[in-house]
Scaffold this active site. Structure first.
Site, mmCIF file in Angstrom:
data_model
loop_
_atom_site.group_PDB
_atom_site.id
_atom_site.type_symbol
_atom_site.label_atom_id
_atom_site.label_comp_id
_atom_site.label_asym_id
_atom_site.label_seq_id
_atom_site.Cartn_x
_atom_site.Cartn_y
_atom_site.Cartn_z
ATOM 1 N N GLU A 28 0.878 -1.053 -0.049
ATOM 2 C CA GLU A 28 -0.025 0.144 -0.033
ATOM 3 C C GLU A 28 0.962 1.555 -0.123
ATOM 4 O OE1 GLU A 28 -3.130 0.350 2.270
ATOM 5 O OE2 GLU A 28 -2.647 2.384 2.838
ATOM 6 N N ARG A 134 -15.142 3.965 4.129
ATOM 7 C CA ARG A 134 -15.636 4.854 4.598
ATOM 8 C C ARG A 134 -15.112 6.654 4.664
ATOM 9 N NH1 ARG A 134 -17.845 6.149 10.243
ATOM 10 N NH2 ARG A 134 -15.562 7.003 10.687
ATOM 11 N N ASP A 136 -12.073 8.763 7.197
ATOM 12 C CA ASP A 136 -12.392 9.193 8.355
ATOM 13 C C ASP A 136 -13.277 10.721 7.976
ATOM 14 O OD1 ASP A 136 -11.282 7.037 10.303
ATOM 15 O OD2 ASP A 136 -9.129 7.508 9.569
ATOM 16 N N LYS A 315 8.339 3.932 1.634
ATOM 17 C CA LYS A 315 9.614 4.297 2.096
ATOM 18 C C LYS A 315 9.752 2.632 1.857
ATOM 19 C CE LYS A 315 10.438 7.935 5.175
ATOM 20 N NZ LYS A 315 9.770 7.925 6.076
HETATM 21 P P1 FAD Z 1 -17.502 1.411 7.818
HETATM 22 O O1 FAD Z 1 -17.036 0.145 7.506
HETATM 23 O O2 FAD Z 1 -18.417 2.250 7.420
HETATM 24 O O3 FAD Z 1 -17.137 1.325 9.184
HETATM 25 C C1 FAD Z 1 -16.882 2.448 9.675
HETATM 26 C C2 FAD Z 1 -18.106 2.008 11.433
HETATM 27 O O4 FAD Z 1 -19.578 2.480 11.316
HETATM 28 C C3 FAD Z 1 -17.296 1.195 11.974
HETATM 29 O O5 FAD Z 1 -17.607 1.351 13.475
HETATM 30 C C4 FAD Z 1 -18.583 0.288 12.296
HETATM 31 O O6 FAD Z 1 -18.598 -1.058 12.881
HETATM 32 C C5 FAD Z 1 -19.953 1.460 11.513
HETATM 33 N N1 FAD Z 1 -20.921 0.335 10.918
HETATM 34 C C6 FAD Z 1 -20.075 0.282 9.262
HETATM 35 N N2 FAD Z 1 -21.603 -0.341 8.741
HETATM 36 C C7 FAD Z 1 -22.283 0.602 9.705
HETATM 37 C C8 FAD Z 1 -24.075 0.568 9.417
HETATM 38 N N3 FAD Z 1 -24.506 0.025 8.045
HETATM 39 N N4 FAD Z 1 -24.662 0.903 10.763
HETATM 40 C C9 FAD Z 1 -24.064 1.368 12.263
HETATM 41 N N5 FAD Z 1 -22.630 1.602 12.043
HETATM 42 C C10 FAD Z 1 -21.826 1.400 10.697
HETATM 43 N N6 FAD Z 1 -8.871 6.068 5.253
HETATM 44 C C11 FAD Z 1 -9.116 7.189 4.021
HETATM 45 O O7 FAD Z 1 -9.843 8.109 4.042
HETATM 46 N N7 FAD Z 1 -7.795 6.975 3.115
HETATM 47 C C12 FAD Z 1 -8.010 5.660 2.391
HETATM 48 O O8 FAD Z 1 -7.050 5.228 1.292
HETATM 49 C C13 FAD Z 1 -7.855 4.628 3.706
HETATM 50 N N8 FAD Z 1 -7.354 3.247 3.117
HETATM 51 C C14 FAD Z 1 -7.785 2.065 4.282
HETATM 52 C C15 FAD Z 1 -7.324 0.871 3.871
HETATM 53 C C16 FAD Z 1 -7.361 -0.179 5.389
HETATM 54 C C17 FAD Z 1 -7.104 -1.178 5.415
HETATM 55 C C18 FAD Z 1 -8.217 0.599 6.171
HETATM 56 C C19 FAD Z 1 -7.771 -0.603 7.463
HETATM 57 C C20 FAD Z 1 -7.968 1.314 6.358
HETATM 58 C C21 FAD Z 1 -7.808 2.867 5.957
HETATM 59 N N9 FAD Z 1 -8.581 3.833 5.621
HETATM 60 C C22 FAD Z 1 -9.074 5.027 4.779
HETATM 61 C C23 FAD Z 1 -9.721 5.159 7.107
HETATM 62 C C24 FAD Z 1 -11.230 4.161 7.206
HETATM 63 O O9 FAD Z 1 -11.044 5.045 6.191
HETATM 64 C C25 FAD Z 1 -11.115 4.787 8.912
HETATM 65 O O10 FAD Z 1 -10.428 3.509 8.983
HETATM 66 C C26 FAD Z 1 -12.689 5.011 8.781
HETATM 67 O O11 FAD Z 1 -13.031 5.537 9.749
HETATM 68 C C27 FAD Z 1 -13.598 3.416 8.760
HETATM 69 O O12 FAD Z 1 -13.686 2.564 7.266
HETATM 70 P P2 FAD Z 1 -14.792 1.291 6.391
HETATM 71 O O13 FAD Z 1 -14.415 1.106 5.375
HETATM 72 O O14 FAD Z 1 -13.963 0.009 7.986
HETATM 73 O O15 FAD Z 1 -16.302 2.499 7.058
#
Ligand code: FAD
Length: 327
Positions: A28, A134, A136, A315
Site C-alpha cells: 500500500e 467510508r 475518516d 519507504k
Molecule cells: P465502515 O465499514 O463504514 O465502518 C465505520 C464504522 O461504522 C465502524 O465502527 C462500523 O462498525 C460502523 N458501521 C459500519 N456500517 C454501519 C451501518 N450500516 N450502520 C451503523 N454502523 C455501521 N481512509 C482514507 O481516508 N483513505 C484511505 O485510503 C484509507 N485506506 C484504508 C485502508 C485500510 C486497509 C484500512 C483498514 C483503513 C483505511 N482507511 C482509509 C481508514 C478508514 O477510512 C477508516 O478506518 C474509517 O474510519 C472507517 O472506514 P470503513 O470503510 O472501515 O468504514
C-alpha cells in the site's frame, strides 16, 4: 502507448488469490504530496518489484481545512487536498511496472453521482480493483459526516459498486448500460474499529459489506498475530468466508510506538515496546522493526494467509529487507 495496449493481462485481486500456490506479496502506498514528483515514488517502488507484488493499493486523501491569514489580518478558511492523484498514480504504476493497482475510494466528500463518475473513469482505464472505504472525518470535525447525496457507511458504497457490476447505474434511463467488473475489497479491524461499541457489532457491519458484494478483506495493521488469528476465527464463526489479508507495517522510528496507537487505535505488544525502548539509535529501532515484521510474516505464512499486505508509507528499505527473507 495507451494502457489498453500493454501486453500484460490485468487481473482482479480475488483471481490472484485463487490462482496462488503460496502466500502473495502486496503493497500500500500514498500518492505523493502536492508538488512532489512521481519519480520519487517510482524510485522507492523499483527495488520492491523484484519480489513481484501482485497488486499495489493507492490510498485516497480527502480535503482538509487550513487557515490562511489575509492582508486585513482576518483568517480565511480554505479547503485543500494535500495528496491528490490516486487514480492517475494507479494508471501510472500499471504503465510503469505492469502491476495491478487498487485505488481506494471513500464515501466522504463524494455524492453518489460523483462516485459513479469516478468508477466510470476507473473502468475506462482498465482498473478492475477497488478498496471501498467510508474514510475518516475531515481534520477538525468531531465525527464523520456523510456528504449530502453521498454514502454514510462503506457497505452502501459497496452496494453501489455491486449494482454497477450488474449494469445498474444511478440513472434508470440508460439504454443497455455496460456492467462494470470491479473486484471489491473492504477494511477489517482485528482490534475493532474505534467507533464500534464492541467487536461483535463491528463484525455485523463487516458481514454486511460482504453481503453487499465485497470479495475480500484487508486488515488494519496489527503487531500481535494472536489478534489476527482470533479475528479470522470470529469472522468465520459469524459466517464471513471471504479471504482475509493481513496488513503489516514495520516499525522504523521510536515515535511510532505512540503515534501508531494514537492514529490507528491499535495496541503494541509489551515485548516490542521493551525491545524498541532498549534501542539507542534509529538504526537499531529499524532493525528491531524489521526483525519483528519478519517473525510476524513467517508465522502468518505458516498459517497459509492468502497474501501479506505491507503498509509502505512511501519507504521501501525496511520492506525490501523483509521481502528478501520471505519471497
Ligand atoms: P465502515 O465499514 O463504514 O465502518 C465505520 C464504522 O461504522 C465502524 O465502527 C462500523 O462498525 C460502523 N458501521 C459500519 N456500517 C454501519 C451501518 N450500516 N450502520 C451503523 N454502523 C455501521 N481512509 C482514507 O481516508 N483513505 C484511505 O485510503 C484509507 N485506506 C484504508 C485502508 C485500510 C486497509 C484500512 C483498514 C483503513 C483505511 N482507511 C482509509 C481508514 C478508514 O477510512 C477508516 O478506518 C474509517 O474510519 C472507517 O472506514 P470503513 O470503510 O472501515 O468504514
Amino acid at each position: 502507448m495507451a494502457l489498453g495496449q500493454l501486453n500484460v493481462i490485468m487481473a482482479k485481486v480475488i483471481e490472484h488469490i485463487k490462482n496462488a500456490k503460496s502466500t502473495l506479496f502486496s503493497l500500500e502506498i500514498l500518492p505523493p504530496s502536492t508538488g512532489e514528483s512521481i519519480q520519487k515514488l517510482f524510485d522507492n517502488l523499483s527495488p520492491l518489484m523484484e519480489f513481484k507484488p501482485k497488486f499495489i493499493d493507492v490510498t485516497y486523501h480527502r480535503e482538509e481545512y487550513v487557515f490562511k491569514k489575509m492582508a486585513n489580518g482576518l483568517l480565511e478558511q480554505r479547503s485543500i487536498r494535500k495528496r491528490p492523484g490516486t487514480v492517475s498514480i494507479c494508471a501510472a504504476l500499471m504503465h510503469k511496472f505492469d502491476v495491478d493497482t487498487v485505488p481506494h475510494i471513500i464515501c466522504g466528500g463524494f455524492t453518489k453521482e460523483e462516485t459513479e463518475y469516478a468508477l466510470i473513469d476507473l473502468n475506462f482505464l482498465g482498473i478492475d480493483n477497488v478498496l471501498a472505504l467510508r474514510g475518516d472525518c475531515i481534520k477538525g470535525q468531531k465525527s464523520f459526516e456523510a456528504t449530502p447525496g453521498g454514502h454514510r457507511y462503506a457497505d452502501e458504497l459497496v452496494g453501489q459498486i455491486n449494482q454497477m457490476n450488474k449494469g445498474i447505474y444511478l440513472s434508470d434511463e440508460l439504454q443497455n448500460p455496460t456492467p462494470t467488473k470491479f473486484c471489491i475489497g473492504v477494511a477489517g479491524y482485528p482490534e475493532k474499529h474505534f467507533e464500534a461499541p464492541n467487536l461483535k457489532t463491528d463484525l455485523k457491519y463487516l458481514k454486511q459489506k460482504i453481503e453487499n458484494g465485497a470479495d475480500y478483506i484487508v486488515t488494519q495493521m496489527f503487531f500481535d498475530n494472536k489478534k489476527f488469528f482470533e479475528f479470522v476465527d470470529r469472522c468465520r464463526a459469524e459466517g464471513i468466508n471471504v479471504p482475509i489479508i493481513p496488513g503489516l507495517k514495520p516499525i522504523t522510528a521510536k515515535s511510532q510506538m505512540t503515534n501508531l496507537p494514537r492514529n490507528f487505535y491499535i495496541d503494541m505488544p509489551e515485548d516490542l515496546i521493551d525491545a524498541v525502548e532498549r534501542c539507542r539509535s534509529d538504526d537499531e529501532v529499524k532493525n528491531v522493526g524489521v526483525e519483528w515484521a519478519i517473525q510476524q510474516a513467517k508465522e502468518l505464512v505458516n498459517h497459509k494467509v492468502p497474501c501479506l499486505h505491507f503498509y509502505s508509507m512511501g519507504k521501501s528499505t525496511a520492506i525490501q529487507q523483509i521481502a528478501s527473507k520471505l519471497f
